[in-house]
Design a protein around this motif. Sequence first.
Motif, short mmCIF file in Angstrom:
data_model
loop_
_atom_site.label_atom_id
_atom_site.label_comp_id
_atom_site.label_asym_id
_atom_site.label_seq_id
_atom_site.Cartn_x
_atom_site.Cartn_y
_atom_site.Cartn_z
N ARG A 1 0.93 -1.21 -0.03
CA ARG A 1 -0.11 0.03 0.07
C ARG A 1 0.90 1.16 -0.04
O ARG A 1 0.54 2.30 -0.79
CB ARG A 1 -0.83 0.02 1.29
N ASP B 1 -5.24 -10.65 -7.61
CA ASP B 1 -4.02 -11.03 -6.62
C ASP B 1 -4.05 -12.54 -6.89
O ASP B 1 -2.95 -13.08 -6.90
CB ASP B 1 -4.56 -10.78 -5.26
N ARG C 1 7.87 -6.73 -5.68
CA ARG C 1 7.97 -7.76 -4.86
C ARG C 1 9.36 -8.30 -4.08
O ARG C 1 9.60 -8.40 -2.97
CB ARG C 1 7.24 -9.00 -5.24
N ARG D 1 -2.08 -13.57 -10.76
CA ARG D 1 -1.03 -12.95 -11.34
C ARG D 1 0.23 -13.85 -11.60
O ARG D 1 0.05 -14.89 -10.71
CB ARG D 1 -0.55 -11.61 -10.12
N ARG E 1 -10.24 -7.41 -7.00
CA ARG E 1 -9.12 -7.61 -6.47
C ARG E 1 -8.58 -9.06 -6.16
O ARG E 1 -7.45 -9.47 -6.34
CB ARG E 1 -8.82 -6.63 -5.07
N ARG F 1 -0.10 -12.32 1.25
CA ARG F 1 -0.92 -13.08 0.12
C ARG F 1 0.12 -14.36 -0.07
O ARG F 1 -0.42 -15.47 -0.59
CB ARG F 1 -1.40 -12.32 -1.09
N ASP F 2 1.38 -14.19 0.21
CA ASP F 2 2.51 -15.00 -0.28
C ASP F 2 3.43 -15.35 0.80
O ASP F 2 4.40 -15.85 0.66
CB ASP F 2 3.07 -14.62 -1.70
#
Length: 223
Positions: free
Chosen positions: A37, A182, A107, A185, A178, A128-129
């Motif tokens: 963000r 997400d 990332r 990708r 979203r 998320r990962d």
Amino acid sequence: MINIAIDGPSGAGKSTVAKALAKELHFVYVDTGAMYRAIGLYVRNHGIAKDDTDAVIAALEHISVALDYAEDGSQLVLLNGVNVSAAIRENEISLYASTVSKIPAVRARLLTLQREMAASHNVIMDGRDIGTVVLPDAQLKVFLFASPEARADRRTKELLEKGQQVDYQTILAEINARDEQDRTRAVSPAIPADDAVMLDNSALDIAGTVAAIRGLLTERNLI
Ligand code: DC
């Protein structure tokens, strides 16, 4: 170090649950979404189109993201030394964060910071990962999810409470868009690790979700 990974889609309650557990266990809470963000906020504030990959990559040279902690243990996000913890929560920044997070260079930049935190502290890290990429050796990985409708309902209430003008149908559409971006990708998609515990909290409140994760930690002799 004990590392706990909590992944899942937006609105599943990851940050609220992770924050509560971190406080209870005296672990450091790391909200990785806040870091994406911060980069999204920089991009928006500098008039860069969020999908202009080259411009975002060029901007990285001028961006420094750091975490700090307030006395009560809450995480502060610093963008070029400025506390942007409130500004990054604007609803518009969600899609900026999601879009810039597709860029491998973005990332890579944040991965280093995230791994450094986990190497030097007991952490509960949400994102998320985390279970798949950032902390593949985490002692506990939880994939926390709920139906899009339950998540849109929670998010609408949360934003209304903060005084932002939103309506449920718009939020539901944004959540679905979203999630799709997400999940699909190419780099580090938001999918569960093979060894993650799947936890559906559609019908659980925060306390119930915290209790479920505490139970997993106890089972594994981690607390
Ligand atoms: O958790 P959040 O909604 O604050 O995250 C904002 C966006 O950042 C999310 O849509 C995808 C991205 N993100 C990511 O790609 N990887 C993470 N570990 C955390 C967030």
